[in-house]
Motif scaffolding. Structure first.
Motif, PDB file in Angstrom:
ATOM      1  N   GLY A  91       4.742  11.851  34.681  1.00  0.00           N
ATOM      2  CA  GLY A  91       3.524  11.059  34.797  1.00  0.00           C
ATOM      3  C   GLY A  91       2.966  10.603  33.467  1.00  0.00           C
ATOM      4  O   GLY A  91       2.132   9.698  33.417  1.00  0.00           O
ATOM      5  N   ARG A  92       3.427  11.215  32.360  1.00  0.00           N
ATOM      6  CA  ARG A  92       2.964  10.801  31.041  1.00  0.00           C
ATOM      7  C   ARG A  92       3.950   9.843  30.371  1.00  0.00           C
ATOM      8  O   ARG A  92       3.566   8.767  29.905  1.00  0.00           O
ATOM      9  N   VAL A  93       5.236  10.220  30.310  1.00  0.00           N
ATOM     10  CA  VAL A  93       6.187   9.431  29.543  1.00  0.00           C
ATOM     11  C   VAL A  93       6.682   8.196  30.299  1.00  0.00           C
ATOM     12  O   VAL A  93       6.980   7.174  29.684  1.00  0.00           O
ATOM     13  N   TYR A  94       6.777   8.277  31.634  1.00  0.00           N
ATOM     14  CA  TYR A  94       7.237   7.117  32.397  1.00  0.00           C
ATOM     15  C   TYR A  94       6.312   5.913  32.193  1.00  0.00           C
ATOM     16  O   TYR A  94       6.787   4.801  31.908  1.00  0.00           O
ATOM     17  N   PRO A  95       4.975   6.081  32.300  1.00  0.00           N
ATOM     18  CA  PRO A  95       4.114   4.922  32.054  1.00  0.00           C
ATOM     19  C   PRO A  95       4.225   4.371  30.639  1.00  0.00           C
ATOM     20  O   PRO A  95       4.159   3.155  30.436  1.00  0.00           O
ATOM     21  N   LEU A  96       4.376   5.246  29.656  1.00  0.00           N
ATOM     22  CA  LEU A  96       4.502   4.762  28.283  1.00  0.00           C
ATOM     23  C   LEU A  96       5.765   3.936  28.099  1.00  0.00           C
ATOM     24  O   LEU A  96       5.739   2.862  27.481  1.00  0.00           O
ATOM     25  N   MET A  97       6.873   4.430  28.623  1.00  0.00           N
ATOM     26  CA  MET A  97       8.133   3.701  28.502  1.00  0.00           C
ATOM     27  C   MET A  97       8.064   2.354  29.207  1.00  0.00           C
ATOM     28  O   MET A  97       8.419   1.321  28.658  1.00  0.00           O
ATOM     29  N   ARG A  98       7.614   2.407  30.449  1.00  0.00           N
ATOM     30  CA  ARG A  98       7.676   1.219  31.277  1.00  0.00           C
ATOM     31  C   ARG A  98       6.521   0.253  31.039  1.00  0.00           C
ATOM     32  O   ARG A  98       6.656  -0.946  31.272  1.00  0.00           O
ATOM     33  N   THR A 100       4.867  -0.290  28.059  1.00  0.00           N
ATOM     34  CA  THR A 100       4.923  -0.943  26.760  1.00  0.00           C
ATOM     35  C   THR A 100       6.024  -1.991  26.699  1.00  0.00           C
ATOM     36  O   THR A 100       5.862  -3.042  26.064  1.00  0.00           O
ATOM     37  N   ALA A 101       7.136  -1.735  27.369  1.00  0.00           N
ATOM     38  CA  ALA A 101       8.298  -2.625  27.269  1.00  0.00           C
ATOM     39  C   ALA A 101       8.017  -4.074  27.686  1.00  0.00           C
ATOM     40  O   ALA A 101       8.442  -5.003  26.980  1.00  0.00           O
ATOM     41  N   PRO A 102       7.321  -4.340  28.819  1.00  0.00           N
ATOM     42  CA  PRO A 102       7.115  -5.744  29.199  1.00  0.00           C
ATOM     43  C   PRO A 102       6.308  -6.549  28.191  1.00  0.00           C
ATOM     44  O   PRO A 102       6.526  -7.752  28.029  1.00  0.00           O
ATOM     45  N   VAL A 103       5.366  -5.892  27.499  1.00  0.00           N
ATOM     46  CA  VAL A 103       4.605  -6.589  26.455  1.00  0.00           C
ATOM     47  C   VAL A 103       5.548  -7.012  25.331  1.00  0.00           C
ATOM     48  O   VAL A 103       5.474  -8.138  24.823  1.00  0.00           O
ATOM     49  N   LEU A 104       6.438  -6.099  24.950  1.00  0.00           N
ATOM     50  CA  LEU A 104       7.406  -6.411  23.900  1.00  0.00           C
ATOM     51  C   LEU A 104       8.341  -7.531  24.341  1.00  0.00           C
ATOM     52  O   LEU A 104       8.666  -8.422  23.550  1.00  0.00           O
ATOM     53  N   VAL A 105       8.762  -7.494  25.604  1.00  0.00           N
ATOM     54  CA  VAL A 105       9.647  -8.544  26.128  1.00  0.00           C
ATOM     55  C   VAL A 105       8.954  -9.899  26.091  1.00  0.00           C
ATOM     56  O   VAL A 105       9.527 -10.904  25.633  1.00  0.00           O
ATOM     57  N   ALA A 155      10.770   2.480  24.854  1.00  0.00           N
ATOM     58  CA  ALA A 155      10.199   1.190  25.244  1.00  0.00           C
ATOM     59  C   ALA A 155      10.828   0.061  24.441  1.00  0.00           C
ATOM     60  O   ALA A 155      11.095  -1.024  24.965  1.00  0.00           O
ATOM     61  N   VAL A 156      11.083   0.320  23.158  1.00  0.00           N
ATOM     62  CA  VAL A 156      11.747  -0.679  22.317  1.00  0.00           C
ATOM     63  C   VAL A 156      13.167  -0.919  22.809  1.00  0.00           C
ATOM     64  O   VAL A 156      13.637  -2.061  22.884  1.00  0.00           O
TER      65      VAL A 156
END
Length: 283
Positions: A91-98, A100-105, A155-156
């Motif tokens: 519940g902590r790391v999944y939201p961070l990974m997923r 942040t990535a679309p903003v970078l994309v 995320a990167v």
């Protein structure tokens, strides 16, 4: 169809892919050995891919460098997923990974790839990412800074392989085969590493987790294959963001199956994500 329009059908397909993505992540998180669970999922996906590929039209030659690049990135991704889940809550790391990535994309696509989006699409992406990241607020676990660092690093990686595959799959002319080749190519190196570091114990773990691994392997293939197909029909950044509605499904799985607590703040964040998905659909 030109790749610039999000229809109702594509919208529904990506939501289904998001459900499958959350499911296989829950299988990894639910395993006692996170790296072994990841290897099982990856190995099963590779076996399924090998069985199906001979019957499919193969990707165009121009897409093969993208497949090779994606293979390397996928290995890093799986290793970071296992590492992050080993030290921190899903519940902590999944939201961070997923989240942040679309903003970078979206930013990378706009700056370097010329992927222009209308204002409402940017608003939808911002809502989804904000809702996903809000799920991490106030959460404390033993993973601390290490889990956060691994999640952000991943995320990167996610953003990079999303842009690579979004471009490669359009060149391939064969989204299904393109996806299967990625999984077929990336699973042997990870399995070889597991065998070298775990020895005979790896074989016992593989036998014990065979059925969950097959379920997770099928889930990740379906999820990524549908996402790849969608990226040939709609903007890459829009599909990347919409796919992250998987966090809503992951949150439900974490609560019901993994017995993680869901409070009002997380429910509110889920509502923001849903609103962002609706905005994307209407953009």
């Amino acid at each position: 169809m030109t790749p610039d329009h999000l229809t109702a059908g594509i919208f529904a397909v990506v939501l289904f892919a998001a459900t499958m993505h959350a499911t296989w992540n829950a299988i990894v998180k639910g395993g006692q050995d996170k790296l072994m669970a990841t290897a099982l999922v990856t190995g099963a996906a590779g076996i399924i891919a090998a069985a199906i590929l001979p019957f499919l039209h193969q990707p165009a030659r121009a897409s093969w460098p993208y497949i090779a690049t994606s293979m390397v990135l996928q290995i890093f991704y799986y290793a970071l997923v296992a590492g992050a889940y080993r030290v921190a809550d899903m519940g902590r790391v999944y939201p961070l990974m997923r989240g942040t990535a679309p903003v970078l994309v979206a930013c990378a696509g706009a700056l370097w790839a010329g992927m222009d989006l209308p204002g409402p699409a940017w608003a939808g992406i911002a809502l989804i990412c904000s809702g996903v990241l809000a799920l991490t607020l106030g959460r404390q676990d033993d993973g601390g800074r290490t889990g956060v660092t691994m999640a952000l690093l991943n995320a990167v990686v996610i953003a990079t392989y999303t842009l690579v595959d979004g471009t490669g799959v359009r060149l391939s002319g064969a989204p299904a085969a393109y996806t299967l080749w990625i999984f077929l190519a990336s699973s042997p190196p990870l399995l070889a590493w597991i065998a070298a570091t775990r020895g005979v114990g790896a074989l016992r773990a593989l036998r014990a987790g065979l059925l969950p691994g097959l379920a997770g392997g099928a889930g990740t293939l379906v999820s990524y294959g549908l996402t790849m197909w969608a990226m040939t029909r709609a903007p890459i950044a829009v599909i990347a963001a919409l796919r992250e509605t998987s966090i809503v499904f992951a949150m439900l799985i974490a609560a019901v199956i993994l017995h993680e607590r869901i409070g009002r703040a997380r429910m509110a964040a889920a509502a923001v994500i849903a609103t962002g998905a609706i905005v994307l659909r209407l953009a």
